[in-house]
Scaffold this motif. Structure first.
Motif, PDB file in Angstrom:
ATOM      1  N   ASP A  17      -7.577 -15.812  -4.976  1.00  0.00           N
ATOM      2  CA  ASP A  17      -8.254 -14.748  -3.949  1.00  0.00           C
ATOM      3  C   ASP A  17      -7.256 -15.028  -2.865  1.00  0.00           C
ATOM      4  OD1 ASP A  17      -9.451 -13.692  -1.932  1.00  0.00           O
ATOM      5  OD2 ASP A  17     -11.642 -14.656  -2.033  1.00  0.00           O
ATOM      6  N   TRP A  18      -6.618 -14.004  -2.397  1.00  0.00           N
ATOM      7  CA  TRP A  18      -5.560 -14.015  -1.313  1.00  0.00           C
ATOM      8  C   TRP A  18      -5.437 -12.939  -0.472  1.00  0.00           C
ATOM      9  CZ3 TRP A  18      -4.387 -12.342  -6.045  1.00  0.00           C
ATOM     10  CH2 TRP A  18      -3.362 -11.697  -6.387  1.00  0.00           C
ATOM     11  N   ILE A  19      -4.910 -12.806   0.490  1.00  0.00           N
ATOM     12  CA  ILE A  19      -4.791 -11.717   1.461  1.00  0.00           C
ATOM     13  C   ILE A  19      -3.074 -11.542   1.893  1.00  0.00           C
ATOM     14  CG2 ILE A  19      -5.192 -10.728   3.672  1.00  0.00           C
ATOM     15  CD1 ILE A  19      -7.889 -12.206   3.769  1.00  0.00           C
ATOM     16  N   ILE A  20      -2.723 -10.263   2.059  1.00  0.00           N
ATOM     17  CA  ILE A  20      -1.289  -9.864   2.244  1.00  0.00           C
ATOM     18  C   ILE A  20      -1.518  -9.175   3.350  1.00  0.00           C
ATOM     19  CG2 ILE A  20       1.081  -9.114   1.722  1.00  0.00           C
ATOM     20  CD1 ILE A  20       0.388  -9.795  -1.196  1.00  0.00           C
ATOM     21  N   SER A  21      -0.611  -9.455   4.452  1.00  0.00           N
ATOM     22  CA  SER A  21      -0.288  -8.522   5.699  1.00  0.00           C
ATOM     23  C   SER A  21       1.223  -8.307   5.544  1.00  0.00           C
ATOM     24  CB  SER A  21      -0.758  -9.147   7.036  1.00  0.00           C
ATOM     25  OG  SER A  21      -0.447  -8.438   7.780  1.00  0.00           O
ATOM     26  N   ALA A  22       1.471  -6.886   5.460  1.00  0.00           N
ATOM     27  CA  ALA A  22       2.773  -6.545   5.142  1.00  0.00           C
ATOM     28  C   ALA A  22       3.451  -5.753   6.443  1.00  0.00           C
ATOM     29  CB  ALA A  22       3.145  -5.927   3.765  1.00  0.00           C
ATOM     30  N   ARG A  23       4.368  -5.994   6.811  1.00  0.00           N
ATOM     31  CA  ARG A  23       5.207  -5.271   7.871  1.00  0.00           C
ATOM     32  C   ARG A  23       6.840  -5.230   7.621  1.00  0.00           C
ATOM     33  NH1 ARG A  23       4.420  -8.602  12.860  1.00  0.00           N
ATOM     34  NH2 ARG A  23       4.604 -10.098  11.733  1.00  0.00           N
ATOM     35  N   PRO A  24       7.362  -4.325   8.036  1.00  0.00           N
ATOM     36  CA  PRO A  24       8.952  -4.309   7.455  1.00  0.00           C
ATOM     37  C   PRO A  24       9.545  -5.395   7.949  1.00  0.00           C
ATOM     38  CG  PRO A  24       8.436  -2.357   8.794  1.00  0.00           C
ATOM     39  CD  PRO A  24       7.124  -3.230   8.827  1.00  0.00           C
ATOM     40  N   GLU A  25       9.188  -6.121   9.225  1.00  0.00           N
ATOM     41  CA  GLU A  25      10.006  -7.503   9.769  1.00  0.00           C
ATOM     42  C   GLU A  25       9.480  -8.589   9.004  1.00  0.00           C
ATOM     43  OE1 GLU A  25       6.664  -6.413  12.731  1.00  0.00           O
ATOM     44  OE2 GLU A  25       8.049  -5.255  11.281  1.00  0.00           O
ATOM     45  N   ALA A  26       8.343  -8.707   8.443  1.00  0.00           N
ATOM     46  CA  ALA A  26       7.916  -9.887   7.749  1.00  0.00           C
ATOM     47  C   ALA A  26       6.661  -9.607   6.855  1.00  0.00           C
ATOM     48  CB  ALA A  26       7.602 -11.139   8.881  1.00  0.00           C
ATOM     49  N   THR A  27       6.190 -10.564   5.709  1.00  0.00           N
ATOM     50  CA  THR A  27       5.052 -10.456   5.272  1.00  0.00           C
ATOM     51  C   THR A  27       4.240 -11.782   5.349  1.00  0.00           C
ATOM     52  OG1 THR A  27       5.825  -9.015   3.675  1.00  0.00           O
ATOM     53  CG2 THR A  27       3.999 -10.177   2.867  1.00  0.00           C
ATOM     54  N   ALA A  28       3.039 -11.716   5.733  1.00  0.00           N
ATOM     55  CA  ALA A  28       2.253 -12.890   5.709  1.00  0.00           C
ATOM     56  C   ALA A  28       1.432 -13.057   4.721  1.00  0.00           C
ATOM     57  CB  ALA A  28       1.301 -12.961   7.250  1.00  0.00           C
ATOM     58  N   VAL A  29       1.053 -14.095   3.833  1.00  0.00           N
ATOM     59  CA  VAL A  29       0.496 -14.419   2.860  1.00  0.00           C
ATOM     60  C   VAL A  29      -0.475 -15.496   2.941  1.00  0.00           C
ATOM     61  CG1 VAL A  29       0.239 -14.767   0.462  1.00  0.00           C
ATOM     62  CG2 VAL A  29       2.417 -13.567   1.318  1.00  0.00           C
ATOM     63  N   LEU A  30      -1.885 -15.224   2.654  1.00  0.00           N
ATOM     64  CA  LEU A  30      -2.792 -16.276   3.005  1.00  0.00           C
ATOM     65  C   LEU A  30      -3.602 -16.413   1.695  1.00  0.00           C
ATOM     66  CD1 LEU A  30      -4.655 -18.158   4.680  1.00  0.00           C
ATOM     67  CD2 LEU A  30      -5.984 -16.115   5.104  1.00  0.00           C
ATOM     68  N   ALA A  31      -3.656 -17.775   1.175  1.00  0.00           N
ATOM     69  CA  ALA A  31      -4.476 -18.030   0.090  1.00  0.00           C
ATOM     70  C   ALA A  31      -5.849 -18.401   0.367  1.00  0.00           C
ATOM     71  CB  ALA A  31      -3.829 -18.960  -0.617  1.00  0.00           C
ATOM     72  N   LEU A  32      -6.800 -17.798  -0.023  1.00  0.00           N
ATOM     73  CA  LEU A  32      -8.359 -18.266   0.071  1.00  0.00           C
ATOM     74  C   LEU A  32      -8.822 -19.075  -1.070  1.00  0.00           C
ATOM     75  CD1 LEU A  32      -9.691 -14.792   1.308  1.00  0.00           C
ATOM     76  CD2 LEU A  32      -8.720 -16.646   2.719  1.00  0.00           C
ATOM     77  N   ASP A  33      -8.426 -18.941  -2.060  1.00  0.00           N
ATOM     78  CA  ASP A  33      -8.763 -19.644  -3.437  1.00  0.00           C
ATOM     79  C   ASP A  33      -7.743 -19.595  -4.311  1.00  0.00           C
ATOM     80  OD1 ASP A  33     -11.055 -21.143  -4.601  1.00  0.00           O
ATOM     81  OD2 ASP A  33     -11.018 -19.631  -6.022  1.00  0.00           O
ATOM     82  N   GLY A  34      -7.696 -20.779  -5.387  1.00  0.00           N
ATOM     83  CA  GLY A  34      -6.766 -20.603  -6.338  1.00  0.00           C
ATOM     84  C   GLY A  34      -5.336 -21.139  -5.749  1.00  0.00           C
ATOM     85  N   GLU A  35      -4.219 -20.573  -6.346  1.00  0.00           N
ATOM     86  CA  GLU A  35      -2.976 -20.928  -6.155  1.00  0.00           C
ATOM     87  C   GLU A  35      -2.082 -19.729  -6.431  1.00  0.00           C
ATOM     88  OE1 GLU A  35       0.412 -24.457  -7.042  1.00  0.00           O
ATOM     89  OE2 GLU A  35      -1.797 -24.463  -7.934  1.00  0.00           O
ATOM     90  N   ILE A  36      -1.262 -19.577  -5.580  1.00  0.00           N
ATOM     91  CA  ILE A  36      -0.331 -18.420  -5.347  1.00  0.00           C
ATOM     92  C   ILE A  36       1.192 -18.838  -5.294  1.00  0.00           C
ATOM     93  CG2 ILE A  36       0.137 -16.299  -4.155  1.00  0.00           C
ATOM     94  CD1 ILE A  36      -2.470 -16.411  -2.763  1.00  0.00           C
ATOM     95  N   LEU A  37       2.032 -18.337  -6.102  1.00  0.00           N
ATOM     96  CA  LEU A  37       3.558 -18.444  -5.810  1.00  0.00           C
ATOM     97  C   LEU A  37       3.949 -17.183  -5.106  1.00  0.00           C
ATOM     98  CD1 LEU A  37       6.191 -19.628  -6.759  1.00  0.00           C
ATOM     99  CD2 LEU A  37       6.085 -18.100  -8.674  1.00  0.00           C
ATOM    100  N   VAL A  38       4.821 -17.532  -3.868  1.00  0.00           N
ATOM    101  CA  VAL A  38       5.340 -16.674  -3.315  1.00  0.00           C
ATOM    102  C   VAL A  38       6.774 -16.878  -3.053  1.00  0.00           C
ATOM    103  CG1 VAL A  38       5.401 -15.699  -0.627  1.00  0.00           C
ATOM    104  CG2 VAL A  38       3.385 -16.838  -1.637  1.00  0.00           C
ATOM    105  N   GLU A  39       7.588 -15.601  -3.232  1.00  0.00           N
ATOM    106  CA  GLU A  39       8.990 -15.616  -3.282  1.00  0.00           C
ATOM    107  C   GLU A  39       9.644 -14.268  -2.316  1.00  0.00           C
ATOM    108  OE1 GLU A  39      10.620 -16.592  -7.479  1.00  0.00           O
ATOM    109  OE2 GLU A  39       8.995 -15.528  -7.507  1.00  0.00           O
ATOM    110  N   ASN A  40      10.818 -14.422  -1.916  1.00  0.00           N
ATOM    111  CA  ASN A  40      11.513 -13.307  -1.178  1.00  0.00           C
ATOM    112  C   ASN A  40      11.458 -12.053  -2.334  1.00  0.00           C
ATOM    113  OD1 ASN A  40      13.689 -11.365  -0.300  1.00  0.00           O
ATOM    114  ND2 ASN A  40      13.096 -12.611   1.593  1.00  0.00           N
TER     115      ASN A  40
END
Length: 235
Positions: free
Chosen positions: A166-189
C-alpha cells in the motif's frame, strides 16, 4: 519482469486487510502470458481495448480518454475503464478504480494517470500491471501476487515496483515523492542508466529527482503521512 526480487519480505496480511476495508477482492496478473491472452481473445477483441476494471467511486470532475476517442468524456461511478485509458481529475476531485486483478487505484485531485498495461490471466495465476503518472497524487493498494507477477508505476522521474503493498506517489516534473504505508516497495530512477535504488517499508518515504538516484529513505512523521493520505481520500 518485476523489479522486486523473489526473496523480498512482503507484509501481505496487513495489505489484504487494508484492501478489504476499502473494497475487497483478490489479485493476479503477468506480462509473460501476452500471446496466450491475445490468442484466446481472438482477432476481433484484439483490435479493441479490453476492460480492466471499474470506477467504483467518483467525486468531482473526472475525465477519461479511451482508445479511439476524439475527445474526453466524463467518468462516472460504475463506468468501466479500459487498458490505455488516460484519466484526469479536476481540482478537489477524486476517483477510486478497482482493477480486475483486485488492485485499488485511488486518484487525488489535479492528477493524471495512464492505464498503460494490465494483463490478467487468472487461470495461470499471473498478472502484470504497468501504470504511468504524468503528475498528481495517487494511492495504490495491491494484494499478494504470485512470484512471477509485478505491479509497476512510472512517473517522469521514478519507477516503483511492488508485489503486495500500500503506497502513495506524489509526482511533479521536478521530483517524485514516494511513501510506503504497508509492505515493501522498490524505488528507482525512471532512467535505467541512473544507478541506485531504495527499499521502503511502512512509514518510510523517499524523493526522486531527474537524473538522480532516490534520496536516502526517511521515516516520515505521522502528520506528513496523514497529509498524503488525505490528498487521495474521497469525501
Amino acid at each position: 519482469m518485476s523489479r522486486i526480487g523473489h526473496g523480498m519480505r512482503i507484509r501481505t496480511a496487513a495489505t489484504g486487510r487494508r484492501l478489504a476495508r476499502l473494497v475487497g477482492g483478490p489479485a493476479i496478473r503477468h506480462i509473460g502470458v501476452v500471446a496466450v491472452a491475445l490468442a484466446a481473445a481472438g482477432a476481433a477483441s484484439a483490435q479493441q481495448a479490453h476492460t480492466i476494471g471499474n470506477a467504483i467511486a467518483v467525486h468531482g470532475d473526472v475525465l477519461v480518454i479511451s482508445h479511439g476517442d476524439m475527445a474526453p468524456k466524463t467518468l462516472a461511478e460504475g463506468d468501466r475503464v479500459f487498458e490505455g485509458d488516460h484519466i484526469e481529475t479536476g481540482k478537489g476531485a477524486r476517483v477510486r478504480l478497482l482493477l480486475e486483478d483486485g488492485s485499488l487505484v485511488q486518484v487525488g485531485g489535479a492528477s493524471v494517470i495512464d492505464l498503460e498495461w494490465v494483463l490478467y490471466a487468472p487461470a495461470l495465476d499471473s498478472r502484470n500491471v504497468i501504470l504511468s503518472m504524468p503528475g498528481g497524487v495517487v494511492r495504490f493498494v495491491v494484494e499478494q501476487l504470485v512470484p512471477r507477477s509485478s505491479f509497476e508505476v512510472k512517473t517522469q522521474t521514478a519507477i516503483t515496483s511492488a508485489q503486495a503493498t500500500d503506497w502513495i506517489i506524489s509526482a511533479r516534473p521536478e521530483a517524485t515523492a514516494v511513501l510506503a504505508l504497508d509492505g515493501e516497495i522498490l524505488v528507482e530512477n525512471v532512467r535505467p542508466d541512473v544507478v541506485g535504488s531504495v527499499h521502503l517499508g511502512p512509514g518510510w518515504g523517499t524523493l526522486v529527482k531527474p537524473g538522480e538516484p532516490p534520496a536516502v529513505a526517511k521515516n516520515w512523521p505521522a502528520d506528513r503521512r496523514e497529509a498524503y493520505i488525505r490528498r487521495t481520500e474521497l469525501p
